[in-house]
Design a protein around this motif. Structure first.
Motif, PDB file in Angstrom:
ATOM      1  N   ASP A 149       0.736  -1.120  -0.025  1.00  0.00           N
ATOM      2  CA  ASP A 149       0.415   0.293   0.151  1.00  0.00           C
ATOM      3  C   ASP A 149       0.881   1.111  -0.153  1.00  0.00           C
ATOM      4  O   ASP A 149       1.448   1.504   0.427  1.00  0.00           O
ATOM      5  CB  ASP A 149      -0.541   0.320   1.096  1.00  0.00           C
ATOM      6  CG  ASP A 149      -1.741  -1.261   0.912  1.00  0.00           C
ATOM      7  OD1 ASP A 149      -2.879  -1.062   0.156  1.00  0.00           O
ATOM      8  OD2 ASP A 149      -2.150  -1.857   1.738  1.00  0.00           O
ATOM      9  N   ARG A 174      -8.222  -2.093 -11.992  1.00  0.00           N
ATOM     10  CA  ARG A 174      -8.138  -3.309 -10.301  1.00  0.00           C
ATOM     11  C   ARG A 174      -8.358  -3.979  -9.234  1.00  0.00           C
ATOM     12  O   ARG A 174      -9.887  -4.234  -9.893  1.00  0.00           O
ATOM     13  CB  ARG A 174      -7.664  -1.629  -9.274  1.00  0.00           C
ATOM     14  CG  ARG A 174      -9.135  -1.146  -9.333  1.00  0.00           C
ATOM     15  CD  ARG A 174      -9.630   0.430  -8.825  1.00  0.00           C
ATOM     16  NE  ARG A 174      -8.231   0.123  -7.378  1.00  0.00           N
ATOM     17  CZ  ARG A 174      -7.418   1.170  -6.973  1.00  0.00           C
ATOM     18  NH1 ARG A 174      -7.512   2.386  -7.434  1.00  0.00           N
ATOM     19  NH2 ARG A 174      -6.613   0.788  -5.725  1.00  0.00           N
ATOM     20  N   ARG A 195     -14.843  -3.129  -6.682  1.00  0.00           N
ATOM     21  CA  ARG A 195     -15.608  -3.112  -5.657  1.00  0.00           C
ATOM     22  C   ARG A 195     -17.238  -2.794  -6.204  1.00  0.00           C
ATOM     23  O   ARG A 195     -17.932  -2.486  -5.323  1.00  0.00           O
ATOM     24  CB  ARG A 195     -14.937  -1.874  -4.809  1.00  0.00           C
ATOM     25  CG  ARG A 195     -13.552  -1.627  -3.685  1.00  0.00           C
ATOM     26  CD  ARG A 195     -13.081  -0.803  -3.227  1.00  0.00           C
ATOM     27  NE  ARG A 195     -12.268  -1.187  -2.190  1.00  0.00           N
ATOM     28  CZ  ARG A 195     -11.532  -0.666  -1.184  1.00  0.00           C
ATOM     29  NH1 ARG A 195     -12.756  -0.754  -1.159  1.00  0.00           N
ATOM     30  NH2 ARG A 195      -9.502  -1.305  -1.371  1.00  0.00           N
ATOM     31  N   LEU A 216     -12.624  -3.956   3.759  1.00  0.00           N
ATOM     32  CA  LEU A 216     -12.005  -3.625   4.179  1.00  0.00           C
ATOM     33  C   LEU A 216     -11.610  -2.522   5.053  1.00  0.00           C
ATOM     34  O   LEU A 216     -10.466  -1.530   5.786  1.00  0.00           O
ATOM     35  CB  LEU A 216     -11.484  -2.631   3.190  1.00  0.00           C
ATOM     36  CG  LEU A 216     -10.626  -4.307   1.937  1.00  0.00           C
ATOM     37  CD1 LEU A 216     -10.825  -3.958   0.755  1.00  0.00           C
ATOM     38  CD2 LEU A 216      -9.177  -4.704   2.701  1.00  0.00           C
ATOM     39  N   PHE A 256     -12.107 -12.807  -1.841  1.00  0.00           N
ATOM     40  CA  PHE A 256     -11.041 -11.747  -3.141  1.00  0.00           C
ATOM     41  C   PHE A 256     -10.679 -12.422  -3.991  1.00  0.00           C
ATOM     42  O   PHE A 256     -10.817 -12.173  -5.449  1.00  0.00           O
ATOM     43  CB  PHE A 256      -9.525 -11.370  -2.103  1.00  0.00           C
ATOM     44  CG  PHE A 256      -9.892 -10.298  -1.614  1.00  0.00           C
ATOM     45  CD1 PHE A 256     -10.049  -8.693  -2.325  1.00  0.00           C
ATOM     46  CD2 PHE A 256      -9.793 -10.573  -0.065  1.00  0.00           C
ATOM     47  CE1 PHE A 256      -9.120  -7.652  -1.340  1.00  0.00           C
ATOM     48  CE2 PHE A 256      -9.958  -9.256   0.527  1.00  0.00           C
ATOM     49  CZ  PHE A 256      -9.677  -7.649   0.261  1.00  0.00           C
ATOM     50  N   ARG A 288     -11.827 -12.236  -8.402  1.00  0.00           N
ATOM     51  CA  ARG A 288     -10.939 -12.186  -9.634  1.00  0.00           C
ATOM     52  C   ARG A 288     -11.866 -12.939 -10.947  1.00  0.00           C
ATOM     53  O   ARG A 288     -11.412 -12.901 -11.955  1.00  0.00           O
ATOM     54  CB  ARG A 288      -9.477 -12.260  -9.357  1.00  0.00           C
ATOM     55  CG  ARG A 288      -8.566 -11.145  -8.707  1.00  0.00           C
ATOM     56  CD  ARG A 288      -6.744 -11.725  -8.266  1.00  0.00           C
ATOM     57  NE  ARG A 288      -6.885 -12.423  -7.192  1.00  0.00           N
ATOM     58  CZ  ARG A 288      -6.913 -12.055  -5.905  1.00  0.00           C
ATOM     59  NH1 ARG A 288      -7.204 -10.647  -5.764  1.00  0.00           N
ATOM     60  NH2 ARG A 288      -6.917 -12.378  -4.979  1.00  0.00           N
ATOM     61  N   ARG A 343      -2.740  -4.403  -8.639  1.00  0.00           N
ATOM     62  CA  ARG A 343      -3.034  -6.184  -8.273  1.00  0.00           C
ATOM     63  C   ARG A 343      -3.699  -7.142  -8.183  1.00  0.00           C
ATOM     64  O   ARG A 343      -5.323  -6.885  -9.580  1.00  0.00           O
ATOM     65  CB  ARG A 343      -4.392  -5.171  -6.808  1.00  0.00           C
ATOM     66  CG  ARG A 343      -3.132  -4.342  -6.075  1.00  0.00           C
ATOM     67  CD  ARG A 343      -4.161  -3.993  -4.459  1.00  0.00           C
ATOM     68  NE  ARG A 343      -3.095  -3.539  -3.450  1.00  0.00           N
ATOM     69  CZ  ARG A 343      -2.022  -3.716  -3.346  1.00  0.00           C
ATOM     70  NH1 ARG A 343      -1.594  -5.005  -3.070  1.00  0.00           N
ATOM     71  NH2 ARG A 343      -1.727  -2.977  -1.839  1.00  0.00           N
ATOM     72  N   GLY A 358      -2.974 -11.203  -3.396  1.00  0.00           N
ATOM     73  CA  GLY A 358      -4.233 -11.842  -2.314  1.00  0.00           C
ATOM     74  C   GLY A 358      -3.399 -12.819  -2.094  1.00  0.00           C
ATOM     75  O   GLY A 358      -3.992 -13.253  -0.867  1.00  0.00           O
ATOM     76  N   PHE A 368      -1.254 -10.595   0.922  1.00  0.00           N
ATOM     77  CA  PHE A 368      -2.038 -10.035   2.491  1.00  0.00           C
ATOM     78  C   PHE A 368      -2.645 -11.071   3.141  1.00  0.00           C
ATOM     79  O   PHE A 368      -2.579 -11.240   4.427  1.00  0.00           O
ATOM     80  CB  PHE A 368      -3.125  -9.489   1.795  1.00  0.00           C
ATOM     81  CG  PHE A 368      -2.780  -7.649   1.858  1.00  0.00           C
ATOM     82  CD1 PHE A 368      -1.693  -7.554   0.007  1.00  0.00           C
ATOM     83  CD2 PHE A 368      -2.719  -6.669   2.198  1.00  0.00           C
ATOM     84  CE1 PHE A 368      -1.414  -6.416  -0.299  1.00  0.00           C
ATOM     85  CE2 PHE A 368      -2.018  -5.317   1.212  1.00  0.00           C
ATOM     86  CZ  PHE A 368      -1.525  -5.096   0.732  1.00  0.00           C
ATOM     87  N   SER A 369      -3.118 -12.459   2.200  1.00  0.00           N
ATOM     88  CA  SER A 369      -3.461 -13.277   3.287  1.00  0.00           C
ATOM     89  C   SER A 369      -2.298 -14.348   3.891  1.00  0.00           C
ATOM     90  O   SER A 369      -2.840 -14.471   4.725  1.00  0.00           O
ATOM     91  CB  SER A 369      -4.147 -14.320   2.477  1.00  0.00           C
ATOM     92  OG  SER A 369      -5.752 -13.577   2.110  1.00  0.00           O
ATOM     93  N   TYR A 425      -5.036  -3.048   6.380  1.00  0.00           N
ATOM     94  CA  TYR A 425      -4.801  -3.776   6.447  1.00  0.00           C
ATOM     95  C   TYR A 425      -3.147  -2.457   6.152  1.00  0.00           C
ATOM     96  O   TYR A 425      -2.305  -2.397   5.701  1.00  0.00           O
ATOM     97  CB  TYR A 425      -3.938  -4.337   5.089  1.00  0.00           C
ATOM     98  CG  TYR A 425      -5.341  -5.339   4.683  1.00  0.00           C
ATOM     99  CD1 TYR A 425      -5.218  -6.308   6.329  1.00  0.00           C
ATOM    100  CD2 TYR A 425      -5.730  -5.789   3.488  1.00  0.00           C
ATOM    101  CE1 TYR A 425      -5.958  -7.456   5.668  1.00  0.00           C
ATOM    102  CE2 TYR A 425      -6.556  -6.897   3.560  1.00  0.00           C
ATOM    103  CZ  TYR A 425      -6.723  -7.915   4.351  1.00  0.00           C
ATOM    104  OH  TYR A 425      -7.528  -9.184   4.359  1.00  0.00           O
TER     105      TYR A 425
END
Ligand code: DGP
Length: 214
Positions: free
Chosen positions: A20, A46, A50, A62, A77, A81, A102, A107, A110-111, A155
């Protein structure tokens, strides 16, 4: 040439990854304008997207408006995709290059930063279209945190971003192009332009599409 036949000309799947505040979003819009100027058909995408029902659930998570189990949000997530996969393929095959802010690497990184097993995290991404180019905008978590501060999203915390950076290092391979995100913006932009132009030209000549992690 494959099996004596040329593959069709197509657009390129170009993915920008990074922590980020690494500058992906600004660089991605600059790159789209540049490629358009060179005569390519190009769109900016992206993830998370959303705008879909799944994307709304992700956005609510988020922004801390809802709580979800770590594996559940991981799969959402991924579903986000998958729901765009068919359109992605149609666009690429019709000659449109996609610059994507991203993708599956976020995916997993971050997880996995939450302690989930990396192979488990990769599994639902298997079969998605593989990028033709992954550019990692490299910045330390500390430098990223200094850039105009984080917002209020889940995050955006230094300690968590350190773990994400570690998992990006684990995940990356020799095909990734690493660009120093602390260079002046114009220098980052120049490197991206060169990488993207070469990639888009190769795909225009008919590079076959491939799939992630098969
Ligand atoms: P962005 O819209 O690029 O600011 O992304 C929102 C946040 O979600 C950001 O902190 C990165 C994170 N993120 C993006 N994609 C994924 C993903 O697939 N899985 C997880 N766990 N986090 C993601």
């Amino acid at each position: 040439m494959a099996n004596g036949q040329y593959d069709s000309s197509r657009g390129a799947l170009i993915v920008l990854e990074g922590l980020d505040r690494c500058g992906k979003t600004s660089q991605s819009s600059r790159l789209v304008s540049f490629l358009k100027g060179k005569g390519f058909s190009v769109e900016s995408w992206r993830f998370p997207d959303r705008s879909t029902c799944v994307g709304e659930m992700i956005s609510s998570y988020l922004s801390n408006k809802s709580q979800l189990d770590d594996r559940t949000i991981h799969l959402l997530f991924s579903a986000n995709r998958w729901e765009k996969r068919a359109l992605m393929e149609t666009k690429l095959r019709s000659g449109t290059t996609l610059v994507v802010d991203r993708y599956s690497y976020s995916g997993v990184a971050f997880s996995a930063a939450k302690g989930l097993d990396i192979e488990w995290c990769k599994a639902p991404e298997t079969g998605l279209l593989a990028p033709d180019l992954v550019v990692y905008l490299d910045i330390t978590p500390e430098k990223a945190a200094e850039r105009g501060g984080y917002g209020n999203e889940r995050y955006e915390q230094l300690e968590f971003q350190r773990k994400v950076a570690h998992h990006y290092r684990v995940l990356h391979d020799e095909t990734w192009k690493i660009v120093d995100a602390c260079l002046p913006m114009e220098d980052v932009e120049k490197q991206l332009r060169e990488l993207a132009l070469e990639c888009a030209t190769t795909c225009q000549k008919g590079k076959p599409l491939s799939h992630l992690w098969l």
